[in-house]
Design a protein around this motif. Sequence first.
Motif, mmCIF file in Angstrom:
data_model
loop_
_atom_site.group_PDB
_atom_site.id
_atom_site.type_symbol
_atom_site.label_atom_id
_atom_site.label_comp_id
_atom_site.label_asym_id
_atom_site.label_seq_id
_atom_site.Cartn_x
_atom_site.Cartn_y
_atom_site.Cartn_z
ATOM 1 N N ARG A 12 0.680 -1.387 0.001
ATOM 2 C CA ARG A 12 -0.107 -0.022 -0.012
ATOM 3 C C ARG A 12 0.862 1.113 -0.024
ATOM 4 N N LEU A 13 1.966 1.187 -0.780
ATOM 5 C CA LEU A 13 2.916 2.320 -0.413
ATOM 6 C C LEU A 13 2.654 3.334 -1.457
ATOM 7 N N SER A 98 8.157 4.942 -5.072
ATOM 8 C CA SER A 98 7.680 3.959 -4.137
ATOM 9 C C SER A 98 7.674 2.232 -4.408
ATOM 10 N N CYS A 99 7.962 2.105 -5.796
ATOM 11 C CA CYS A 99 8.380 0.719 -6.308
ATOM 12 C C CYS A 99 9.839 0.508 -6.535
ATOM 13 N N SER A 100 10.523 1.643 -6.451
ATOM 14 C CA SER A 100 11.782 1.282 -7.212
ATOM 15 C C SER A 100 12.777 0.204 -6.209
ATOM 16 N N SER A 101 12.747 0.184 -4.937
ATOM 17 C CA SER A 101 13.489 -0.567 -4.118
ATOM 18 C C SER A 101 13.189 -1.953 -4.554
ATOM 19 N N GLN A 106 14.773 -6.816 -7.556
ATOM 20 C CA GLN A 106 14.435 -8.055 -8.485
ATOM 21 C C GLN A 106 15.491 -8.063 -9.682
ATOM 22 N N ILE A 107 16.081 -6.975 -9.969
ATOM 23 C CA ILE A 107 16.964 -6.868 -11.078
ATOM 24 C C ILE A 107 18.290 -7.515 -10.466
ATOM 25 N N ARG A 108 18.749 -6.892 -9.281
ATOM 26 C CA ARG A 108 19.917 -7.436 -8.590
ATOM 27 C C ARG A 108 19.743 -9.066 -8.417
ATOM 28 N N ALA A 109 18.611 -9.642 -8.101
ATOM 29 C CA ALA A 109 18.570 -11.185 -7.683
ATOM 30 C C ALA A 109 18.591 -12.042 -9.052
ATOM 31 N N GLN A 124 13.832 6.238 -18.245
ATOM 32 C CA GLN A 124 13.968 7.308 -17.246
ATOM 33 C C GLN A 124 14.312 6.958 -15.827
ATOM 34 N N ALA A 125 13.444 6.088 -15.563
ATOM 35 C CA ALA A 125 13.434 5.318 -14.124
ATOM 36 C C ALA A 125 14.640 4.577 -13.902
ATOM 37 N N LEU A 126 14.953 3.737 -14.862
ATOM 38 C CA LEU A 126 16.258 3.173 -14.431
ATOM 39 C C LEU A 126 17.416 3.976 -14.792
ATOM 40 N N LEU A 127 17.454 4.609 -15.469
ATOM 41 C CA LEU A 127 18.862 5.549 -15.837
ATOM 42 C C LEU A 127 18.845 6.955 -15.071
#
Length: 186
Positions: A12-13, A98-101, A106-109, A124-127
């Motif tokens: 619910r972030l 809110s979702c980025s962490s 997930q990407i690291r995993a 834009q979100a990633l870079l």
Amino acid sequence: LLEIRQELGECRLCGLSAKRKQVVFGVGDPNADLLIVGEGPGAQEDLQGLPFVGASGEMLNKMLQNVIGLKREEVYILNVVKCRPENNRKPRPDEIASCSSFIERQIRAVSPKVVIALGTIATQALLGTSQGITALRGQWSDWEDILVMPTFHPAYLLRSPQDKRLVFEDLKAVRKRYDALGGKRT
Ligand code: URA
């Protein structure tokens, strides 16, 4: 990935949680060497709980299969927001934050060799850039030492098929680098 999914729970972030049917976590090979980052769930994705299962998904599947030579099951697919923005509007910066962490973990995993960022929002979100996809597509970038190739979003290609040839070039470059890095093929 299971741990991240459990921690996310019925998140619910941000306000997107109020109108979603379900969280769309991500799908594919947890050990994939290629990871795809999209924008956010649409109506079909919200219903099925899976990313890229509507019209854009069909286009994405074709792009993967025909140009890179990988099936959808051989890559990992996620979005920068896990809940559907109403009326398919673009997710806002606070919602992406809110979702980025979760996305980052997930990407690291998965720890892919190459990431494809689809469209302006994902790129834009990633870079962490404010440049648009037209300026950034086709140019290698990186996120925590993982190669990132930005290209047009499949939904854009459905509206502007004349730009398919540019995406073809971008994906050819991905294929070449993926193979050079020893990316898995089954
Ligand atoms: N479906 C998704 O899961 N993501 C998009 O960016 C578009 C459609």
